[in-house]
Design a protein around this motif. Structure first.
Motif, PDB file in Angstrom:
ATOM      1  N   ARG A   9      88.775  43.189  53.583  1.00  0.00           N
ATOM      2  CA  ARG A   9      87.963  42.285  52.774  1.00  0.00           C
ATOM      3  C   ARG A   9      88.052  42.767  51.328  1.00  0.00           C
ATOM      4  O   ARG A   9      87.536  43.841  50.987  1.00  0.00           O
ATOM      5  N   VAL A  10      88.720  41.985  50.505  1.00  0.00           N
ATOM      6  CA  VAL A  10      89.045  42.374  49.133  1.00  0.00           C
ATOM      7  C   VAL A  10      88.210  41.550  48.152  1.00  0.00           C
ATOM      8  O   VAL A  10      88.227  40.316  48.191  1.00  0.00           O
ATOM      9  N   ALA A  11      87.486  42.237  47.280  1.00  0.00           N
ATOM     10  CA  ALA A  11      86.699  41.581  46.235  1.00  0.00           C
ATOM     11  C   ALA A  11      87.353  41.835  44.881  1.00  0.00           C
ATOM     12  O   ALA A  11      87.650  42.980  44.534  1.00  0.00           O
ATOM     13  N   ARG A  35      87.909  37.467  48.053  1.00  0.00           N
ATOM     14  CA  ARG A  35      86.825  36.804  47.334  1.00  0.00           C
ATOM     15  C   ARG A  35      86.946  37.174  45.866  1.00  0.00           C
ATOM     16  O   ARG A  35      87.059  38.350  45.528  1.00  0.00           O
ATOM     17  N   LEU A  51      79.127  42.545  46.727  1.00  0.00           N
ATOM     18  CA  LEU A  51      80.162  43.440  47.257  1.00  0.00           C
ATOM     19  C   LEU A  51      79.756  44.129  48.554  1.00  0.00           C
ATOM     20  O   LEU A  51      80.463  45.020  49.026  1.00  0.00           O
ATOM     21  N   ALA A  54      82.501  44.283  51.143  1.00  0.00           N
ATOM     22  CA  ALA A  54      83.869  44.534  50.677  1.00  0.00           C
ATOM     23  C   ALA A  54      84.409  45.874  51.153  1.00  0.00           C
ATOM     24  O   ALA A  54      83.724  46.898  51.090  1.00  0.00           O
ATOM     25  N   LEU A  57      87.698  46.972  46.342  1.00  0.00           N
ATOM     26  CA  LEU A  57      87.258  46.406  45.075  1.00  0.00           C
ATOM     27  C   LEU A  57      88.408  46.471  44.076  1.00  0.00           C
ATOM     28  O   LEU A  57      88.966  47.536  43.840  1.00  0.00           O
ATOM     29  N   LEU A  77      82.664  50.058  51.374  1.00  0.00           N
ATOM     30  CA  LEU A  77      83.750  50.210  50.408  1.00  0.00           C
ATOM     31  C   LEU A  77      84.615  51.421  50.735  1.00  0.00           C
ATOM     32  O   LEU A  77      84.110  52.519  50.962  1.00  0.00           O
TER      33      LEU A  77
END
Length: 334
Positions: A9-11, A35, A51, A54, A57, A77
């Motif tokens: 899951r990449v923010a 996202r 976040l 996430a 980041l 994270l």
């Protein structure tokens, strides 16, 4: 058969222009959950909420600060990925929380910043923005600008960018005058450029003075009222480096007095600057742009490309460009 890379899951923060999805390098993140946020947020509570889920980041330059207050609220994270230096990231805190920091430090000079510096110089010296706006209102030739040939271009900091700006100035037929640390002066002499007798002389003699210093403890506030006061009333000060090189409020007061006569500024103490009543923006002799020096598509492909390559390497269990290797001892990739 090798295990497939995990879906992360990449923010991605601070994509002001909503450009990331249009970049060729964006395809490197295929298979991951992405996202993207386009606004600028400094509030830790809002960032933590956004976040919370996430794994990764992605930052661009120094737009968002990552410290203990934020990291303590991001339990999932695992990786922060970006391109360039990381003064805005608390590496010790990242290590404590098991967050790997990957950021490529390349020797690639920022040609877009050099080009933009010259865009500002030409626009300010020839009053291009003012004249263009006046023409749209029915006015014809309301000012008389100044040319570059034969005038003195001062360069404060003769490093990669400063030296490129200087060479272009020489091509315009300008007289070069250099100041900086001894390494800068030695490089300038090697290229045959004149060196100022002192910092004060650089400010007093320059018709156009362009700042190209790296911001650190030594250079913060290096330029103040004393230096600015000796500049010519016809001179232009250009800053595409960092606003903090100049003491707070000093440039505004100097422009009000008329020494220097003009400034062209692409950097500000607090960014993004969205207050139209900021004192600098209200001055008619200040040409101000929203930190556009590095904002260019090829530059974005390079910077985000490096960040996305680091994500791919992390997902494969072979992280690259690591700034806090002690995290690996904690089993961060497990």
């Amino acid at each position: 058969m090798a295990n497939p890379s995990p879906r992360l899951r990449v923010a991605i923060l601070d994509d002001y222009q909503d450009v990331v999805r249009t970049l060729d390098c964006f395809g490197k993140l295929q298979g991951h959950e992405i996202r993207i946020w386009n606004d600028a947020v400094a509030d830790v509570g809002i960032l933590a909420e956004r976040l919370a889920d996430a794994d990764v980041l992605v930052l661009l330059r120094e737009r968002t600060k990552v410290d203990e207050a934020l990291l303590s609220r991001l339990p999932n994270l695992k990786l922060i990925s970006q391109n360039g230096h990381v003064p805005h990231i608390d590496l010790a805190a990242c290590t404590r929380y098991g967050v790997l920091v990957s950021s490529a430090l390349t020797q690639r000079p920022s040609h877009p910043t050099v080009e933009f510096t010259w865009g500002l110089i030409l626009a300010a010296m020839r009053n291009i923005p003012l004249e263009s706006a006046a023409l749209r209102k029915g006015a014809w030739q309301s000012t008389v600008g100044l040319g570059l040939r034969g005038r003195t271009l001062g360069i404060y900091g003769f490093g990669k960018l400063g030296s490129m700006v200087a060479r272009i100035g020489a091509a315009f037929g300008m007289e070069l005058l250099i100041w900086g640390r001894e390494g800068s002066l030695d490089r300038a002499r090697t290229e045959g450029f004149a060196v100022a007798s002192s910092k004060q002389a650089l400010f007093a003699q320059s018709d156009v003075l362009s700042l190209h210093l790296r911001l650190n403890a030594e250079t913060t506030g290096l330029i103040g009222p004393q230096e600015l006061a000796v500049m010519k009333p016809t001179a232009l000060l250009v800053n595409t480096s960092r606003a903090e090189l100049i003491k707070p409020g000093a440039l505004v007061e100097a422009l009000r007095i008329g020494r220097p006569g003009k400034a062209a500024v692409d950097v500000f103490e607090h960014e993004p600057l969205t207050d139209p009543n900021d004192p600098l923006l209200l001055l008619p002799n200040a040409l101000c742009t929203p930190h556009l020096g590095y904002v260019e598509r090829d530059n974005y492909e390079f910077a985000y490309g490096n960040a996305f390559d680091q994500i791919v390497a992390f997902a494969q269990g072979t992280p690259i460009n690591i700034h806090n290797p002690d995290v690996l001892k904690q089993g961060a990739l497990q």
